[in-house]
Design a protein around this motif. Structure first.
Motif, PDB file in Angstrom:
ATOM      1  N   GLN A 110      -0.275  -4.739  55.669  1.00  0.00           N
ATOM      2  CA  GLN A 110      -1.523  -5.587  55.389  1.00  0.00           C
ATOM      3  C   GLN A 110      -2.359  -4.453  54.404  1.00  0.00           C
ATOM      4  N   LEU A 113      -0.343  -4.643  51.131  1.00  0.00           N
ATOM      5  CA  LEU A 113      -0.493  -5.891  50.387  1.00  0.00           C
ATOM      6  C   LEU A 113      -1.783  -5.863  49.795  1.00  0.00           C
ATOM      7  N   VAL A 129       2.064 -16.332  44.080  1.00  0.00           N
ATOM      8  CA  VAL A 129       1.814 -16.160  45.635  1.00  0.00           C
ATOM      9  C   VAL A 129       1.940 -17.620  46.059  1.00  0.00           C
ATOM     10  N   GLY A 133       0.180 -19.485  52.220  1.00  0.00           N
ATOM     11  CA  GLY A 133       0.462 -18.184  52.264  1.00  0.00           C
ATOM     12  C   GLY A 133      -0.404 -17.511  53.123  1.00  0.00           C
ATOM     13  N   TYR A 137      -2.742 -12.562  50.664  1.00  0.00           N
ATOM     14  CA  TYR A 137      -1.904 -12.510  49.168  1.00  0.00           C
ATOM     15  C   TYR A 137      -2.913 -12.595  48.116  1.00  0.00           C
ATOM     16  N   LEU A 178       5.118 -12.673  44.820  1.00  0.00           N
ATOM     17  CA  LEU A 178       4.967 -12.358  46.185  1.00  0.00           C
ATOM     18  C   LEU A 178       5.763 -13.473  47.075  1.00  0.00           C
ATOM     19  N   ASN A 180       7.901 -14.356  51.025  1.00  0.00           N
ATOM     20  CA  ASN A 180       7.525 -13.793  52.596  1.00  0.00           C
ATOM     21  C   ASN A 180       8.736 -14.737  53.524  1.00  0.00           C
ATOM     22  N   ASP A 212       7.413  -9.708  51.825  1.00  0.00           N
ATOM     23  CA  ASP A 212       6.932  -9.327  52.976  1.00  0.00           C
ATOM     24  C   ASP A 212       7.738  -9.614  54.259  1.00  0.00           C
TER      25      ASP A 212
END
Length: 403
Positions: A110, A113, A129, A133, A137, A178, A180, A212
């Motif tokens: 984090q 990020l 993003v 999320g 982000y 981004l 994840n 991530d």
């Protein structure tokens, strides 16, 4: 003399746009539930309820007693930590990275990020993003003054982004995207073909891909999460965050790392060197012990087995209670569409009202889906952070609530 100046506020407006206000609200709901005599079962925060393995704790305890461990640490991370993290990437994913130029220690993923946009973006840039999320982000973009472009994750697309929906002018202005997988709040799976296509798009449009991978060691059944850096050429246009919080139950230790594209890694390192002095070295030593244990342990699944058992118990108990929820293939979270209430002729629930009423009436705390973005409306997130008996009790209370 009369002072007509308004009373000043010492609170920045941007704090109200960081997405964390819902957790303050949930704290208030918890207090209400306690005042109504309820016993709390808190499934709202993804904080592991187990300690790290004994040998990890022993490694930490030995180092904190040494007198030579209290100088400022390196903002890049010790060579030993970076080499261990590089070795683990090779062992786990077959990824070869340069520990000196493509690896950076962080105070948890984090931390990275939250600061990456400040390190790589300029005014006028866009960052894509996911919606829903993880709140940091979008929050990190607010702090950096960067414009977000939301990638909707919809159930009809199996919660994967549809890249054909992205206009060309957005691609042109985007500095990074981004992603994840598997994700928080949704345990979405992405295969190597998906990542190859994503890397091709990134190279075509000159976009950095930020992956991530906080839940790399929490795959269930026959699924093991993969790294985007496994794609040939990914180091040219991608970076990846890794965390020790979930994989090794080291959430309070605050350690993680960024690996990948050396220019992006260098940019974040340079920003961080102006902000802090890096990770306390005994914690880095404990993280090395965790990685070495993972590479040598016969049980290659690590923490995944425990969370898989919890998933099985909770999902089955919820279904027995009348709420059919999907069984995730990874992470510590259940992402579930709101149930229908058989005892109410026309329930007027949205994500927030459901979560609030559930908590106040039963003591079971979950997070409303819209806390993670507008596409999360109609869902809630539940964390597998209690033992199996407690999760079964939570499901039984939810069943009574729905009856």
């Amino acid at each position: 003399m009369i002072n007509n100046k308004q009373t000043p506020s010492w609170r920045s407006h941007r704090l109200d746009r960081l997405g964390s206000s819902i957790f303050a609200e949930i704290a208030g709901w918890k207090q209400e539930a306690l005042e109504h005599g309820k016993t709390l079962i808190d499934l709202s925060i993804g904080s592991p309820d187990q300690a790290p393995a004994l040998e990890i704790r022993e490694a930490l305890s030995r180092m904190v007693l040494r007198e030579d461990q209290y100088a400022y640490p390196s903002s890049q991370g010790t060579p030993a930590f970076r080499q261990a993290a590089t070795a683990w990437l090779k062992h786990r994913f077959g990824v070869t990275a340069d520990p000196d130029h493509e690896m950076l220690a962080l105070m948890g993923s984090q931390d990275g990020l939250a600061h990456l946009a400040q390190a790589v973006c300029n005014p006028g840039d866009i960052v894509m993003v996911p919606d829903p999320g993880y709140p940091i982000y979008a929050g990190s973009l607010e702090l950096a003054g960067v414009e977000p472009w939301l990638l909707p994750l919809r159930e009809e697309h199996e919660f994967l982004p549809d890249f054909t929906e992205i206009p060309d002018d957005i691609w042109k202005r985007t500095k990074f995207m981004l992603v994840n997988f598997p994700g928080n709040p949704i345990a979405v799976q992405a295969d190597i073909t998906f990542f190859k296509n994503l890397i091709e798009l990134a190279k075509k449009h000159g976009v950095l891909i930020v992956h991530d991978l906080a839940y790399s060691e929490m795959g269930f059944d026959d699924y093991r999460p993969i790294s985007i850096l496994q794609v040939p050429g990914a180091l040219e246009t991608a970076v990846e965050f890794h965390s020790f919080s979930k994989s090794f139950h080291m959430a309070g230790c605050r350690v993680g790392f960024l690996a990948g594209n050396r220019e992006a890694v260098s940019a974040l390192r340079d920003l961080k060197s102006n902000i802090d002095y890096g990770v306390f070295e005994p914690i880095q030593h404990a993280a090395i012990a965790a990685l070495q244990r993972a590479m040598s342990c016969e049980n290659k699944r690590g923490v995944a087995q425990m969370y898989e058992r919890r998933r099985d118990v909770f999902v089955e108990a919820l279904r027995t209670a009348g709420w059919s929820v999907p069984s995730p293939k990874a992470t510590m979270f259940i992402w579930a569409r709101l149930p229908e209430a058989s005892g109410q002729s026309s329930p007027c629930w949205n994500s927030k009202t459901f979560a609030r009423e559930l908590l106040i009436q039963t003591g079971v705390a979950v997070v409303p889906g819209d806390a993670f973005g507008s596409q999360g409306e109609g869902f809630v997130r539940m964390a597998l952070v209690k033992d199996e008996e407690t999760l079964a009790e939570a499901a039984a209370r939810i069943g009574e609530f729905l009856a």
